[in-house]
Design a protein around this motif. Structure first.
Motif, mmCIF file in Angstrom:
data_model
loop_
_atom_site.group_PDB
_atom_site.id
_atom_site.type_symbol
_atom_site.label_atom_id
_atom_site.label_comp_id
_atom_site.label_asym_id
_atom_site.label_seq_id
_atom_site.Cartn_x
_atom_site.Cartn_y
_atom_site.Cartn_z
ATOM 1 N N SER A 164 13.720 4.906 -3.258
ATOM 2 C CA SER A 164 12.632 4.081 -2.734
ATOM 3 C C SER A 164 11.980 3.268 -3.850
ATOM 4 C CB SER A 164 11.578 4.975 -2.069
ATOM 5 O OG SER A 164 10.826 5.681 -3.052
ATOM 6 N N ARG A 165 11.036 2.464 -3.486
ATOM 7 C CA ARG A 165 10.287 1.666 -4.470
ATOM 8 C C ARG A 165 9.203 2.486 -5.165
ATOM 9 N NH1 ARG A 165 6.488 -0.116 0.024
ATOM 10 N NH2 ARG A 165 4.495 0.166 -1.008
ATOM 11 N N TYR A 166 8.890 3.677 -4.643
ATOM 12 C CA TYR A 166 7.723 4.422 -5.100
ATOM 13 C C TYR A 166 7.796 4.940 -6.537
ATOM 14 C CZ TYR A 166 6.621 3.890 -0.217
ATOM 15 O OH TYR A 166 6.382 3.354 1.011
ATOM 16 N N ASN A 168 9.060 3.386 -9.065
ATOM 17 C CA ASN A 168 8.693 2.217 -9.864
ATOM 18 C C ASN A 168 7.212 1.879 -9.683
ATOM 19 O OD1 ASN A 168 9.409 -0.007 -11.680
ATOM 20 N ND2 ASN A 168 8.882 -1.278 -9.909
ATOM 21 N N ASP A 169 6.707 2.004 -8.460
ATOM 22 C CA ASP A 169 5.276 1.762 -8.223
ATOM 23 C C ASP A 169 4.431 2.706 -9.079
ATOM 24 O OD1 ASP A 169 6.034 -0.117 -6.317
ATOM 25 O OD2 ASP A 169 5.333 1.062 -4.602
#
Length: 177
Positions: A164-166, A168-169
């Motif tokens: 997921s993008r999380y 990196n977030d």
């Protein structure tokens, strides 16, 4: 900046702690001093509401809350890390927050910076609002200054979280401090 990360997951290698590790990596790269307290695996007891502490004294329990208290009072920022269980934070993290009672006066006077990092199995719009509202109310009551949130939806497995993008977030939030 001195940052204390309070991990509230009973799964040491779970999704919320994966997101926390990315936040920590970013914060350390930005030059911050980060310490991690695995609150879910510490010797903690729930607040009895006995008021013996008077919100600014010694708690009746003799447990690891003194470690958490000392770390919080010496920090510039606290990071609350939790999986989402039944639309709220884990009982382990909630117990830590309830125990703030014994040092509410000192802690609220610090105007501590805070971050919320969560991971939920579900990926729908109504999985996070209760936890977010609770966190926001805690920030208002304790004079904390919210510096960001990573609300990982659809993070039921490590593989899903990693894809997921999380992560990196979380990393970018840590780097941005």
């Amino acid at each position: 900046m001195k940052i204390t990360v309070l991990q509230g997951s009973p799964h040491k290698n779970g999704s919320s702690n994966l997101l926390a590790s990315e936040f920590i990596r970013g914060a350390k790269e930005a030059g911050h001093d980060v310490s991690v307290l695995d609150a879910a695996h510490m010797d903690m007891h729930p607040c009895l509401g006995c008021s013996r502490c008077g919100m600014n004294g010694e708690c009746v329990h003799r447990d690891d809350n003194t470690i958490i208290r000392d770390a919080m009072l010496q920090s510039d920022m606290a990071v609350f890390v939790t999986p989402i269980y039944y639309f709220g934070m884990s009982a382990q993290l909630k117990m830590v927050i309830d125990r703030f009672y014994s040092y509410t006066t000192r802690l609220s006077g610090k105007k501590l910076k805070t971050v919320l990092i969560t991971a939920a199995w579900d990926d729908n719009d109504d999985v996070m609002p209760c936890t977010v509202k609770h966190y926001e109310k805690l920030c208002r009551y304790m004079n904390f200054r919210d510096c960001g949130m990573v609300l990982g939806r659809g993070c039921g497995t490590l593989e899903a979280t990693k894809g997921s993008r999380y992560p990196n977030d979380a990393y970018q939030l840590g780097r941005s401090l």
